[in-house]
Design an enzyme around this catalytic site. Structure first.
Site, mmCIF file in Angstrom:
data_model
loop_
_atom_site.group_PDB
_atom_site.id
_atom_site.type_symbol
_atom_site.label_atom_id
_atom_site.label_comp_id
_atom_site.label_asym_id
_atom_site.label_seq_id
_atom_site.Cartn_x
_atom_site.Cartn_y
_atom_site.Cartn_z
ATOM 1 N N LEU A 10 -3.210 -1.210 5.055
ATOM 2 C CA LEU A 10 -2.884 -1.363 3.632
ATOM 3 C C LEU A 10 -3.316 -0.120 2.851
ATOM 4 O O LEU A 10 -4.351 0.489 3.150
ATOM 5 C CB LEU A 10 -3.575 -2.602 3.052
ATOM 6 C CG LEU A 10 -3.227 -3.949 3.704
ATOM 7 C CD1 LEU A 10 -3.884 -5.084 2.942
ATOM 8 C CD2 LEU A 10 -1.718 -4.142 3.789
ATOM 9 N N GLY A 55 -10.636 -4.487 8.641
ATOM 10 C CA GLY A 55 -10.731 -4.909 7.241
ATOM 11 C C GLY A 55 -9.362 -5.101 6.617
ATOM 12 O O GLY A 55 -9.012 -6.206 6.203
ATOM 13 N N ASP A 56 -8.538 -4.026 6.564
ATOM 14 C CA ASP A 56 -7.203 -4.150 5.973
ATOM 15 C C ASP A 56 -6.160 -3.596 6.948
ATOM 16 O O ASP A 56 -5.202 -2.961 6.565
ATOM 17 C CB ASP A 56 -7.137 -3.429 4.620
ATOM 18 C CG ASP A 56 -7.514 -1.962 4.726
ATOM 19 O OD1 ASP A 56 -7.967 -1.539 5.822
ATOM 20 O OD2 ASP A 56 -7.341 -1.223 3.741
ATOM 21 N N GLU A 57 -6.401 -3.863 8.228
ATOM 22 C CA GLU A 57 -5.529 -3.362 9.298
ATOM 23 C C GLU A 57 -4.917 -4.538 10.048
ATOM 24 O O GLU A 57 -5.631 -5.487 10.407
ATOM 25 C CB GLU A 57 -6.404 -2.599 10.304
ATOM 26 C CG GLU A 57 -6.108 -1.123 10.422
ATOM 27 C CD GLU A 57 -6.993 -0.547 11.500
ATOM 28 O OE1 GLU A 57 -6.477 -0.354 12.616
ATOM 29 O OE2 GLU A 57 -8.189 -0.337 11.240
#
Lengths: 330, 195
Positions: free
Chosen positions: A196, A237-239
């Site tokens: 993201l 985390g945002d993957e």
């Protein structure tokens, strides 16, 4: 030695005396009880009983053959209660004395004929046997309950070990397992690696609650844009990583990635705010490799993803064709 | 202590004093609220913590709780299977009393790792019995006293029964049997489920 009827009846409540002509001329009280009012005395043995072992003994002529061997027999009439037993010849050619027992079906016989303690000889182990049957089934019930509980706990633990608790997506472990299994089985798949963009800003300005909400929403979008059999995993985390079985057409894969990207770029509402994020996406397909290796494929998708970031974010980069030639697949 | 024993205490507390009381006691004793698995072994200290917490929360002595536990095990409708297993011991109360020395052996037949204290039954005079329990874990005597009281009712026998303390490391129970068939007692069919 002489034994009166009463003494014989006390020792063997399931005995039977049969005269040489095959007529029953005495029976123990429990056997009488089993007949439920039907007379025994004076009837032919073969009218009341059917021999199961030895077979073929059906009339008085075979009677003497029954002495001295193990017998299996049953009532001819309902409920066809079965017995095991033995017979011995009485003195002076007075016929045979049978002693019977219920054998392994005793619990059924006791229930069926409403037998009580006093229907059995003091030495008979029927009551102990019934005790054991009940005690064992009580213990088995408990064990079955425990087994069931442990099985559920195990299934749940396995599920949890493969699930990302925030989004309900699969986790890195689950993704690794699926990719390895597919590679080993030689099953082709497409790989999409998503990171993201501007997620940190959401977290920093609106707090972790907003960040978590965005991650859950992205998870929902990923599930909606994929098929039931596809693996959607949150691996950092945002993957996120998608493993798409049989989807090895690079254009189709790019199409899916583009659709996901445009949906992620739609503002996500959170507590009166519109969270705006984007994503950098790298893709690759297993059929581009002579021997697909999960680590290498992930590394390549990751390189495509960073190429997307370097090129200004919010785009999809395909490995190897969109990358400079020196980084292409061998 | 065997899980069956802890589980019995748990069910007794829950059924007699309510789920909320059980939760309170479990929290005070630091045992999980979902309780014990009947087919596992637990540290003895857990059982003692549980009994102490129950006594404190319910303002009762451990002894009186344990005797009520014994009665509960025989007379509560949910524990019918245990009552039945005990009734296999004899056709009347006297025969049942004489079968009590077999009890630990009978229990081991069904649950090999459940060790109950050795019990000796002595008929000192006609209708006067003394039971002695040899155990390093005090408390079994009170449970047995409760069980015997409920079993006397079950057989319809009129007895005077009391826990008579400890002598030479053995818990003693004195029983005076006044009338073997004082009341009708509860029905017992050899076959389970028969009516």
């Amino acid at each position: 030695m002489l034994l009166g009827d009463a003494a014989l009846g006390a020792l063997m409540p399931l005995h039977l005396r049969v005269a040489p002509d095959g007529v029953i001329d005495g029976a123990g009280r429990t056997l009488v009880k089993l007949m439920a009012g039907e007379p025994l005395q004076g009837r032919s043995f073969f009218d009341v009983f059917e021999m199961h072992r030895p077979r073929g003994v059906v009339s008085t002529t075979g009677l003497s053959a029954l002495a001295g061997t193990r017998l299996k027999l049953g009532l001819k009439a309902r409920p066809h209660t079965g017995f095991k037993g033995e017979a011995v010849p009485l003195e002076a050619g007075q016929g045979l004395l049978f002693n019977l027992s219920f054998g392994i079906a005793l619990a059924e016989a006791v229930a069926l004929h409403r037998l009580t303690d006093s229907d059995f000889a003091a030495t008979d182990l029927t009551v102990e046997m019934l005790y054991l049957i009940e005690a064992k089934s009580a213990v088995l019930d408990e064990l079955r309950r425990l087994n069931h509980k442990l099985h559920n706990a195990k299934t749940q633990a396995e599920e949890e070990a493969l699930t990302d608790t925030l989004t309900g997506l699969r986790n890195r472990r689950a993704m690794d397992q699926v990719m390895r299994a597919s590679s080993r089985a030689g099953m082709p798949f497409g790989l999409v690696h998503i990171d993201l963009d501007f997620f940190k800003q959401v977290n920093d300005t609106l707090g972790h609650g907003a960040g978590d909400h965005v991650l859950v929403e992205v998870g929902r979008i990923l599930r909606e844009e994929t098929r039931g059999g596809d693996i959607v995993a949150r691996v950092g985390g945002d993957e996120f990583v998608l493993v798409l079985p049989d989807l090895t057409d690079p254009d189709m894969l790019d199409g899916i990635a583009q659709r996901i990207l445009s949906r992620i770029e739609e503002p996500i509402a959170y507590a009166g705010h519109a969270c705006r994020i984007s994503a950098s996406i790298g893709t690759t397909v297993s059929t581009d490799y002579p021997e697909p290796n999960p680590d290498r494929m992930l590394g390549d998708a990751d390189r495509a993803l960073y190429a997307a970031k370097r090129a200004g974010r919010g785009r999809v980069v395909r490995f190897p064709s969109d990358l400079p030639s020196e980084t292409g697949a061998a | 202590m065997h899980g069956l024993i802890n589980r019995a205490i748990q069910c007794f507390l829950r059924d007699s004093f309510g789920a909320e009381a059980w939760q309170r006691i479990a929290a005070a004793a630091e045992v999980p609220a979902e309780g014990f698995e009947p087919m596992m072994q637990y540290d003895d200290a857990v059982t003692h913590r549980l009994l102490d917490a129950a006594a404190a929360q319910l303002h009762r002595t451990r002894e009186s709780l344990l005797e009520d536990l014994g009665t509960y095990l025989v007379s509560h409708p949910d524990r019918e299977s245990l009552r039945r297993l005990l009734r296999f011991g004899g056709v009347d109360f006297v025969e049942f009393l004489h079968s009590i020395d077999d009890l630990p052996g009978r229990v081991r037949l069904a649950v090999p790792d459940l060790d109950l204290p050795q019990i000796l039954v002595e008929e000192r005079a006609e209708g006067r019995f003394t039971l002695s329990l040899h155990t390093p874990q005090p408390g079994f005597g009170q449970v047995l006293a409760g069980i015997l009281r409920a079993m006397a009712d079950d057989y319809g026998a009129l007895v005077f029964l009391e826990h008579a303390g400890t002598c030479d490391g053995a818990e003693l129970i004195e029983i005076d049997l006044f009338d073997q068939s004082f009341a009708a007692g509860r029905r017992f069919d050899l076959a389970a489920g028969a009516h």
